[in-house]
Design a protein around this motif. Structure first.
Motif, PDB file in Angstrom:
ATOM      1  N   LYS A  71      17.285  -2.076  10.915  1.00 37.86           N
ATOM      2  CA  LYS A  71      16.418  -2.909  11.642  1.00 37.86           C
ATOM      3  C   LYS A  71      15.377  -3.292  10.772  1.00 37.86           C
ATOM      4  CE  LYS A  71      15.617  -2.991  15.999  1.00 37.86           C
ATOM      5  NZ  LYS A  71      15.440  -2.253  17.564  1.00 37.86           N
ATOM      6  N   LYS A  72      15.132  -2.707   9.427  1.00 33.26           N
ATOM      7  CA  LYS A  72      14.180  -3.003   8.495  1.00 33.26           C
ATOM      8  C   LYS A  72      15.095  -3.139   7.353  1.00 33.26           C
ATOM      9  CE  LYS A  72       9.928  -4.098   7.332  1.00 33.26           C
ATOM     10  NZ  LYS A  72       9.388  -5.418   7.813  1.00 33.26           N
ATOM     11  N   PRO A  73      15.129  -4.288   6.530  1.00 37.79           N
ATOM     12  CA  PRO A  73      15.930  -4.401   5.222  1.00 37.79           C
ATOM     13  C   PRO A  73      15.581  -3.290   4.229  1.00 37.79           C
ATOM     14  CG  PRO A  73      14.926  -6.425   5.809  1.00 37.79           C
ATOM     15  CD  PRO A  73      14.322  -5.488   6.779  1.00 37.79           C
ATOM     16  N   LEU A  74      16.561  -2.656   3.314  1.00 37.07           N
ATOM     17  CA  LEU A  74      16.301  -1.804   2.681  1.00 37.07           C
ATOM     18  C   LEU A  74      15.464  -2.232   1.146  1.00 37.07           C
ATOM     19  CD1 LEU A  74      19.631   0.546   2.577  1.00 37.07           C
ATOM     20  CD2 LEU A  74      17.100   0.945   3.706  1.00 37.07           C
ATOM     21  N   ASP A  75      15.583  -3.586   1.021  1.00 40.53           N
ATOM     22  CA  ASP A  75      15.016  -3.995   0.023  1.00 40.53           C
ATOM     23  C   ASP A  75      13.419  -4.099   0.090  1.00 40.53           C
ATOM     24  OD1 ASP A  75      14.524  -6.284   1.612  1.00 40.53           O
ATOM     25  OD2 ASP A  75      16.081  -7.582   0.522  1.00 40.53           O
ATOM     26  N   TYR A  76      13.003  -3.575   1.276  1.00 36.36           N
ATOM     27  CA  TYR A  76      11.412  -3.564   1.736  1.00 36.36           C
ATOM     28  C   TYR A  76      10.967  -2.306   1.114  1.00 36.36           C
ATOM     29  CZ  TYR A  76       7.558  -1.940   4.679  1.00 36.36           C
ATOM     30  OH  TYR A  76       6.465  -1.290   5.059  1.00 36.36           O
ATOM     31  N   PHE A  77      11.774  -1.118   0.750  1.00 31.23           N
ATOM     32  CA  PHE A  77      11.383  -0.015   0.362  1.00 31.23           C
ATOM     33  C   PHE A  77      11.647   0.257  -1.126  1.00 31.23           C
ATOM     34  CE2 PHE A  77      13.051   0.280   4.806  1.00 31.23           C
ATOM     35  CZ  PHE A  77      11.829   1.313   5.424  1.00 31.23           C
ATOM     36  N   ASN A  78      10.525   1.000  -1.666  1.00 31.67           N
ATOM     37  CA  ASN A  78      10.795   1.469  -3.041  1.00 31.67           C
ATOM     38  C   ASN A  78      12.171   2.184  -3.295  1.00 31.67           C
ATOM     39  OD1 ASN A  78      10.520   4.384  -2.847  1.00 31.67           O
ATOM     40  ND2 ASN A  78       8.167   3.976  -2.541  1.00 31.67           N
ATOM     41  N   ALA A  79      12.569   2.397  -4.545  1.00 32.78           N
ATOM     42  CA  ALA A  79      13.686   2.908  -4.956  1.00 32.78           C
ATOM     43  C   ALA A  79      14.039   4.416  -4.378  1.00 32.78           C
ATOM     44  CB  ALA A  79      13.822   3.206  -6.484  1.00 32.78           C
ATOM     45  N   ALA A  80      13.003   5.449  -4.381  1.00 29.26           N
ATOM     46  CA  ALA A  80      13.189   6.694  -3.994  1.00 29.26           C
ATOM     47  C   ALA A  80      13.355   6.572  -2.433  1.00 29.26           C
ATOM     48  CB  ALA A  80      12.192   7.684  -4.261  1.00 29.26           C
ATOM     49  N   ALA A  81      12.717   5.889  -1.687  1.00 26.88           N
ATOM     50  CA  ALA A  81      12.708   5.617  -0.165  1.00 26.88           C
ATOM     51  C   ALA A  81      14.033   4.986   0.201  1.00 26.88           C
ATOM     52  CB  ALA A  81      11.308   5.021   0.248  1.00 26.88           C
ATOM     53  N   ARG A  82      14.599   4.177  -0.617  1.00 30.45           N
ATOM     54  CA  ARG A  82      15.817   3.569  -0.462  1.00 30.45           C
ATOM     55  C   ARG A  82      16.813   4.431  -0.513  1.00 30.45           C
ATOM     56  NH1 ARG A  82      14.580  -1.170  -3.447  1.00 30.45           N
ATOM     57  NH2 ARG A  82      15.722  -0.099  -5.226  1.00 30.45           N
ATOM     58  N   GLU A  83      16.769   5.311  -1.432  1.00 30.57           N
ATOM     59  CA  GLU A  83      17.902   6.476  -1.882  1.00 30.57           C
ATOM     60  C   GLU A  83      17.728   7.233  -0.618  1.00 30.57           C
ATOM     61  OE1 GLU A  83      17.846   7.797  -5.578  1.00 30.57           O
ATOM     62  OE2 GLU A  83      19.198   9.618  -5.160  1.00 30.57           O
ATOM     63  N   ALA A  84      16.744   7.535  -0.241  1.00 37.00           N
ATOM     64  CA  ALA A  84      16.737   8.782   0.972  1.00 37.00           C
ATOM     65  C   ALA A  84      17.042   8.280   2.192  1.00 37.00           C
ATOM     66  CB  ALA A  84      15.284   9.165   1.065  1.00 37.00           C
TER      67      ALA A  84
END
Ligand code: ZN
Length: 241
Positions: A71-84
């Motif tokens: 519900k929130k696109p993953l490109d909004y997050f930084n790399a570590a957050a995205r991976e987690a």
């Protein structure tokens, strides 16, 4: 008893959450409200979700909660957050996914309001670090008392002209101004104090108390490493950043 534990930014850190629950129990606090980010970063998303789902009388969606369910696109997050978040998404059951997607952005009850980041545009998840950002949130806050998270920085903003910012440990209710209060992060503190942060809203004694509690940081960090999640997410727990 009108004491409510205010928790948030748990981020899948079960050891920290259990530490906070024990402290609340020791204080006779039965009620719990959560400002979101139950999952993301930590190695126990489902376990933390189960606790919040069972115990919290109200919970709003954090950006990581929505990120884990698309519900929130993953490109909004930084790399570590995205991976987690990718790791977390794979481990959630359909039922857990539905619960996270169903979390509201804003909770408005008789006693308090909750929002993860800012009332101004809750789905934007804009950070409220300073009085200017707090003023924009106050412009859409409808009640006298609200709790938020997202910055992982415990503090209180007092509405007014100008808006004031304070770090005091005990905040009396019934001030002339409306309050926007950040209880700090349970599972990933970022104010250089690695202890789990939470607050207690005491409606009888008319005050909010900010609290910290030690927990087994080594165990939580070890699980993050064992899960193959970014090592930075384990290291930052003991730094409190
Ligand atoms: Zn967070």
């Amino acid at each position: 008893m009108a004491k409510i534990g205010i928790i948030g930014d748990i981020h899948g850190n079960l050891e920290a959450l259990e530490g906070v629950l024990a402290a609340l129990e020791a204080d006779g606090v039965q009620r719990i409200a959560c400002v979101g980010d139950v999952v993301g970063y930590g190695a126990n998303p489902s376990e933390c979700l189960a606790v919040v789902r069972e115990r919290a009388e109200a919970c709003v969606a954090g950006n990581h909660d929505y990120g884990a369910v698309g519900k929130k696109p993953l490109d909004y997050f930084n790399a570590a957050a995205r991976e987690a978040l990718g790791w977390t998404a794979k481990r959630l059951s359909e039922d857990e996914r539905l619960w996270l997607s169903g979390l509201p952005l804003v909770h408005t009850g008789d006693e308090y309001q909750l929002v993860h980041a800012s009332f101004y545009d809750p789905l934007e998840f804009a950070y409220v670090f300073n009085t200017e950002e707090a003023a924009s949130s106050f412009s859409r806050q409808t009640g006298p008392l609200a709790f938020f998270g997202h910055t992982h920085w415990p503090c209180t903003f007092f509405d007014g002209d100008p808006v004031r910012h304070a770090l005091q440990r005990v905040v009396p209710l019934d001030p002339p101004a409306r309050l926007f209060v950040n209880a700090g992060s349970v599972g990933q503190p970022r104010d250089s104090d690695p202890r789990a942060a939470f607050a207690i809203l005491d409606l009888d004694r008319r005050r909010i108390t900010f609290r910290r509690v030690d927990y087994d940081i080594g165990a939580a960090a070890g699980k993050i490493l064992d899960a193959g999640l970014p090592a930075s997410l384990a290291e930052r727990l003991s730094l409190g950043y």
